[in-house]
Scaffold this motif. Structure first.
Motif, PDB file in Angstrom:
ATOM      1  N   ASP A  65       0.847  -1.184   0.000  1.00 25.73           N
ATOM      2  CA  ASP A  65       0.000   0.000   0.000  1.00 25.73           C
ATOM      3  C   ASP A  65       0.888   1.241   0.000  1.00 25.73           C
ATOM      4  OD1 ASP A  65       1.006   0.006   2.565  1.00 25.73           O
ATOM      5  OD2 ASP A  65      -0.943   0.036   3.566  1.00 25.73           O
ATOM      6  N   LEU A  66       0.285   2.412   0.032  1.00 28.27           N
ATOM      7  CA  LEU A  66       1.072   3.646  -0.042  1.00 28.27           C
ATOM      8  C   LEU A  66       2.055   3.770   1.122  1.00 28.27           C
ATOM      9  CD1 LEU A  66      -1.612   6.259  -1.198  1.00 28.27           C
ATOM     10  CD2 LEU A  66       0.236   5.278  -2.551  1.00 28.27           C
ATOM     11  N   ALA A  67       1.601   3.460   2.323  1.00 28.55           N
ATOM     12  CA  ALA A  67       2.469   3.605   3.495  1.00 28.55           C
ATOM     13  C   ALA A  67       3.663   2.659   3.413  1.00 28.55           C
ATOM     14  CB  ALA A  67       1.670   3.344   4.770  1.00 28.55           C
ATOM     15  N   PHE A  87       6.101 -13.577  -2.980  1.00 28.14           N
ATOM     16  CA  PHE A  87       7.131 -12.544  -3.025  1.00 28.14           C
ATOM     17  C   PHE A  87       6.433 -11.202  -2.876  1.00 28.14           C
ATOM     18  CE2 PHE A  87       9.419  -9.430  -5.771  1.00 28.14           C
ATOM     19  CZ  PHE A  87      10.593  -9.327  -5.025  1.00 28.14           C
ATOM     20  N   CYS A  88       5.562 -10.894  -3.830  1.00 27.48           N
ATOM     21  CA  CYS A  88       4.731  -9.698  -3.755  1.00 27.48           C
ATOM     22  C   CYS A  88       3.709  -9.736  -4.880  1.00 27.48           C
ATOM     23  CB  CYS A  88       5.591  -8.437  -3.853  1.00 27.48           C
ATOM     24  SG  CYS A  88       4.617  -6.900  -3.900  1.00 27.48           S
ATOM     25  N   PRO A  89       2.427  -9.540  -4.578  1.00 21.74           N
ATOM     26  CA  PRO A  89       1.406  -9.488  -5.618  1.00 21.74           C
ATOM     27  C   PRO A  89       1.186  -8.080  -6.159  1.00 21.74           C
ATOM     28  CG  PRO A  89       0.331  -9.452  -3.511  1.00 21.74           C
ATOM     29  CD  PRO A  89       1.826  -9.493  -3.235  1.00 21.74           C
ATOM     30  N   GLY A  90       2.009  -7.138  -5.688  1.00 14.36           N
ATOM     31  CA  GLY A  90       1.903  -5.776  -6.191  1.00 14.36           C
ATOM     32  C   GLY A  90       1.013  -4.894  -5.345  1.00 14.36           C
ATOM     33  N   TRP A  91       0.255  -4.056  -6.019  1.00 15.93           N
ATOM     34  CA  TRP A  91      -0.585  -3.046  -5.398  1.00 15.93           C
ATOM     35  C   TRP A  91      -1.663  -3.682  -4.526  1.00 15.93           C
ATOM     36  CZ3 TRP A  91      -0.929   1.566  -3.742  1.00 15.93           C
ATOM     37  CH2 TRP A  91      -2.115   2.310  -3.721  1.00 15.93           C
ATOM     38  N   ASP A  92      -1.863  -3.134  -3.343  1.00 15.98           N
ATOM     39  CA  ASP A  92      -2.865  -3.628  -2.404  1.00 15.98           C
ATOM     40  C   ASP A  92      -4.238  -3.107  -2.816  1.00 15.98           C
ATOM     41  OD1 ASP A  92      -4.514  -4.234  -0.275  1.00 15.98           O
ATOM     42  OD2 ASP A  92      -3.001  -3.798   1.247  1.00 15.98           O
ATOM     43  N   LEU A  93      -5.000  -3.960  -3.477  1.00 19.88           N
ATOM     44  CA  LEU A  93      -6.306  -3.542  -3.982  1.00 19.88           C
ATOM     45  C   LEU A  93      -7.300  -3.292  -2.853  1.00 19.88           C
ATOM     46  CD1 LEU A  93      -6.665  -5.854  -7.112  1.00 19.88           C
ATOM     47  CD2 LEU A  93      -6.082  -3.420  -7.039  1.00 19.88           C
ATOM     48  N   ALA A 131      -9.361   0.093  -2.382  1.00 14.62           N
ATOM     49  CA  ALA A 131     -10.809   0.162  -2.213  1.00 14.62           C
ATOM     50  C   ALA A 131     -11.185   0.992  -0.989  1.00 14.62           C
ATOM     51  CB  ALA A 131     -11.388  -1.244  -2.081  1.00 14.62           C
ATOM     52  N   GLU A 132     -10.252   1.087  -0.037  1.00 13.05           N
ATOM     53  CA  GLU A 132     -10.510   1.847   1.182  1.00 13.05           C
ATOM     54  C   GLU A 132     -10.003   3.280   1.103  1.00 13.05           C
ATOM     55  OE1 GLU A 132      -8.697  -0.550   4.166  1.00 13.05           O
ATOM     56  OE2 GLU A 132     -10.194  -2.144   4.019  1.00 13.05           O
ATOM     57  N   GLY A 133      -9.459   3.658  -0.066  1.00 12.07           N
ATOM     58  CA  GLY A 133      -9.098   5.058  -0.235  1.00 12.07           C
ATOM     59  C   GLY A 133      -7.692   5.361  -0.695  1.00 12.07           C
ATOM     60  N   ASP A 134      -6.792   4.358  -0.739  1.00  9.22           N
ATOM     61  CA  ASP A 134      -5.447   4.588  -1.267  1.00  9.22           C
ATOM     62  C   ASP A 134      -5.546   4.883  -2.766  1.00  9.22           C
ATOM     63  OD1 ASP A 134      -3.966   4.347   1.007  1.00  9.22           O
ATOM     64  OD2 ASP A 134      -2.755   2.660   0.328  1.00  9.22           O
ATOM     65  N   ALA A 135      -5.135   6.071  -3.174  1.00  5.39           N
ATOM     66  CA  ALA A 135      -5.242   6.455  -4.584  1.00  5.39           C
ATOM     67  C   ALA A 135      -4.101   5.827  -5.387  1.00  5.39           C
ATOM     68  CB  ALA A 135      -5.198   7.964  -4.730  1.00  5.39           C
ATOM     69  N   VAL A 136      -4.435   5.321  -6.559  1.00 11.61           N
ATOM     70  CA  VAL A 136      -3.420   4.685  -7.394  1.00 11.61           C
ATOM     71  C   VAL A 136      -2.352   5.682  -7.821  1.00 11.61           C
ATOM     72  CG1 VAL A 136      -4.614   5.084  -9.594  1.00 11.61           C
ATOM     73  CG2 VAL A 136      -3.104   3.092  -9.339  1.00 11.61           C
ATOM     74  N   ASP A 137      -2.685   6.963  -7.846  1.00 14.58           N
ATOM     75  CA  ASP A 137      -1.712   8.001  -8.181  1.00 14.58           C
ATOM     76  C   ASP A 137      -1.291   8.774  -6.927  1.00 14.58           C
ATOM     77  OD1 ASP A 137      -4.128   9.226  -7.743  1.00 14.58           O
ATOM     78  OD2 ASP A 137      -4.003  10.585  -9.457  1.00 14.58           O
TER      79      ASP A 137
END
Length: 259
Positions: free
Chosen positions: A26-28, A59-65, A69-75
């Motif tokens: 996630d962003l944090a 290993f890592c699935p990438g971006w935490d969807l 959905a809870e407010g982390d902006a993709v940008d």
């Protein structure tokens, strides 16, 4: 819990993404990873980093969807090094080894592609499934067609299909495939080999490779000859440059000081 665990031994830093259940970022977490890799980059006592994931499944699935959905902006603010702290980190002139211990998909595969060498456990798996969630694998769309044959890269990007370590190695994406128990020991063995080498030369190699990616051969050669790249200028004026020649003449192993 701290999503990033680090272990330093000598001149090597091991960075472990440990964010249950799947090591999604996630962003944090991305901002923390950026701080870790920027600190590694700037620490003169560290020469090589190993990046891996906790556990044996991911290993890592990438971006935490879920976070998205809870407010982390993709940008949103990914931190100093962009997503995962590594793929946009400027002046990263030290070797990084990715030890892929399980699923590496989406941004997780892009994170592995940001390393200089990739080792994979024999049960690892890879994919770029962003197409299925209506978005783009942006970094992979830039990097992958330059790393493997264009039509294969486009197939992986456009279909999002899974592929195994054997196929990844066949296309040159993976350096070695290892049993899970041997993955980190081999990564450390390789890191120790690199840590014993000339750090100023490694820095010069990484900068030249970056600068040459979209440039003409002669243009880069001219910049090297004229010492217009910072790492080249440092190298050509260094004690290590003289040490290499002196050690060869004296038939002994060089002692690299990084200066």
């Amino acid at each position: 819990m701290d999503p990033i665990k680090t272990r330093q031994q000598g001149m090597i830093l091991e960075v472990t993404l440990d964010r249950p259940k799947a090591n999604a970022i996630d962003l944090a977490t991305s901002r923390v990873m950026g701080e870790v890799f920027a600190s590694f980059r700037d620490d003169p006592d560290l020469r090589v980093a190993i990046l891996t994931g906790a556990g044996e499944k991911f290993f890592c699935p990438g971006w935490d969807l879920k976070a998205a959905a809870e407010g982390d902006a993709v940008d949103g603010d990914y931190g100093v090094g962009g997503f995962g702290g590594l793929q946009e980190l400027r002046a990263m002139n030290k070797p990084v080894i990715a030890a892929v211990n399980g699923i590496a998909c989406g941004g997780g595969l892009e994170l592995a592609l940001s390393a200089d060498m990739i080792l994979a456990a024999d049960h690892a798996s890879f994919a770029l499934p962003e197409i299925r969630s209506g978005t783009i694998a942006d970094a992979a769309s830039i990097k992958l067609p330059k790393r493997i044959p264009y039509h294969i890269a486009m197939e992986l990007l456009l279909t999002g299909r899974w592929f195994d370590p054997q196929e990844a190695k066949g296309w040159g994406l993976v350096n070695e495939i290892l049993p899970a128990a041997d993955l980190l020991p081999r990564a450390w063995e390789l890191a120790e080999l690199l840590a014993s080498g000339p750090p100023l030369v490694y820095a010069a190699i990484k900068e030249v490779v970056r600068e040459a990616e979209d440039a003409k051969f002669q243009d880069i050669m001219n910049r090297i000859t004229k010492r217009q790249l910072e790492t080249i200028d440092v190298l050509y004026s260094s004690e290590d440059q003289l040490e290499g020649a002196t050690a060869f003449a004296e038939k002994r192993d060089p002692v690299w000081k990084g200066r």
